[in-house]
Design a protein around this motif. Structure first.
Motif, short mmCIF file in Angstrom:
data_model
loop_
_atom_site.label_atom_id
_atom_site.label_comp_id
_atom_site.label_asym_id
_atom_site.label_seq_id
_atom_site.Cartn_x
_atom_site.Cartn_y
_atom_site.Cartn_z
N UNK A 128 0.84 -1.16 -0.47
CA UNK A 128 -0.02 0.24 -0.47
C UNK A 128 0.81 1.28 -0.25
N UNK A 129 2.12 1.40 0.04
CA UNK A 129 2.82 2.68 -0.07
C UNK A 129 3.58 2.95 -1.29
N UNK A 130 2.69 3.34 -2.19
CA UNK A 130 3.14 3.85 -2.96
C UNK A 130 4.37 4.46 -3.41
N UNK A 131 4.96 3.85 -4.29
CA UNK A 131 7.02 3.42 -4.86
C UNK A 131 7.03 5.10 -5.25
N UNK A 132 6.42 5.46 -6.24
CA UNK A 132 7.50 7.25 -6.61
C UNK A 132 7.61 7.85 -5.86
N UNK A 133 6.10 8.40 -5.15
CA UNK A 133 5.91 9.21 -3.71
C UNK A 133 7.14 9.15 -3.00
N UNK A 134 7.17 7.93 -2.31
CA UNK A 134 8.51 7.14 -1.19
C UNK A 134 9.91 8.09 -1.84
N UNK A 135 10.09 7.43 -2.43
CA UNK A 135 11.58 7.69 -3.20
C UNK A 135 11.50 9.32 -3.69
N UNK A 136 10.19 9.64 -4.50
CA UNK A 136 10.82 11.22 -5.00
C UNK A 136 10.67 12.34 -3.01
N UNK A 137 10.42 11.30 -1.93
CA UNK A 137 10.81 11.98 -0.57
C UNK A 137 12.21 11.65 -0.40
N UNK B 259 14.64 13.12 -3.14
CA UNK B 259 14.32 14.79 -3.66
C UNK B 259 14.66 14.98 -4.45
N UNK B 260 13.79 14.17 -5.54
CA UNK B 260 13.68 14.52 -7.10
C UNK B 260 12.26 14.69 -7.28
N UNK B 261 12.24 15.58 -8.71
CA UNK B 261 11.01 15.82 -9.08
C UNK B 261 10.79 13.56 -9.55
N UNK B 262 9.05 14.01 -9.75
CA UNK B 262 8.55 12.70 -10.56
C UNK B 262 9.66 12.10 -11.58
N UNK B 263 10.11 13.35 -12.80
CA UNK B 263 10.32 13.29 -14.03
C UNK B 263 12.26 12.97 -14.14
N UNK B 264 12.62 13.59 -13.13
CA UNK B 264 14.03 13.25 -13.07
C UNK B 264 14.21 11.74 -12.36
N UNK B 265 13.69 11.49 -11.73
CA UNK B 265 13.27 9.42 -11.18
C UNK B 265 12.68 8.91 -11.92
#
Length: 119
Positions: free
Chosen positions: A11-20, A23-29
């Motif tokens: 239930x933990x979304x990967x993309x927002x977790x990794x962004x935090x 410290x990267x934008x979704x596009x950079x990630x």
């Protein structure tokens, strides 16, 4: 990165977790993922969820596939089956049977030792 090996809790979304964490934008990630892995973070999230299911299946063996699917983060068993076919080409039950067969093949054969005929 520990998340890759251990996986996120269901239930933990990967993309927002990794962004935090990074410290990267979704596009950079996404760009970094595609450079490093050849696919985006959402695909990695799907793979990690499937690995979580397989790990749970190995640990809990005889547990209900439907229950394990939900515990691994799938909406239901049908979702798991679709994802399994997309990622591996086979259903989870076929995968479990293949794993069981591989485990049995590694087990030593029990029984009386047989002597080979002289010849």
């Amino acid at each position: 990165f520990d998340v890759i090996h251990e996986g996120l809790p269901p239930g933990t979304p990967l993309v927002p977790f990794l962004q935090r964490q990074l410290h990267m934008s979704e596009r950079t990630l996404r760009r970094r993922f595609e450079d490093a892995f050849g696919y985006g973070p959402k695909t990695l999230d799907r793979i990690l969820r499937f690995h979580r299911f397989r790990r749970m299946l190995r640990q809990q063996g005889e547990a209900s596939t439907a229950l394990l699917a939900i515990e691994a983060g799938y909406a239901d068993q049908a979702h798991l089956i679709r994802e399994s076919r997309r990622l591996t080409g086979v259903t989870p039950s076929a995968l479990a049977c293949a794993n069981a067969g591989a485990l049995l093949a590694r087990q030593p054969i029990r029984g009386p030792a047989r002597r080979l005929p002289d010849g």
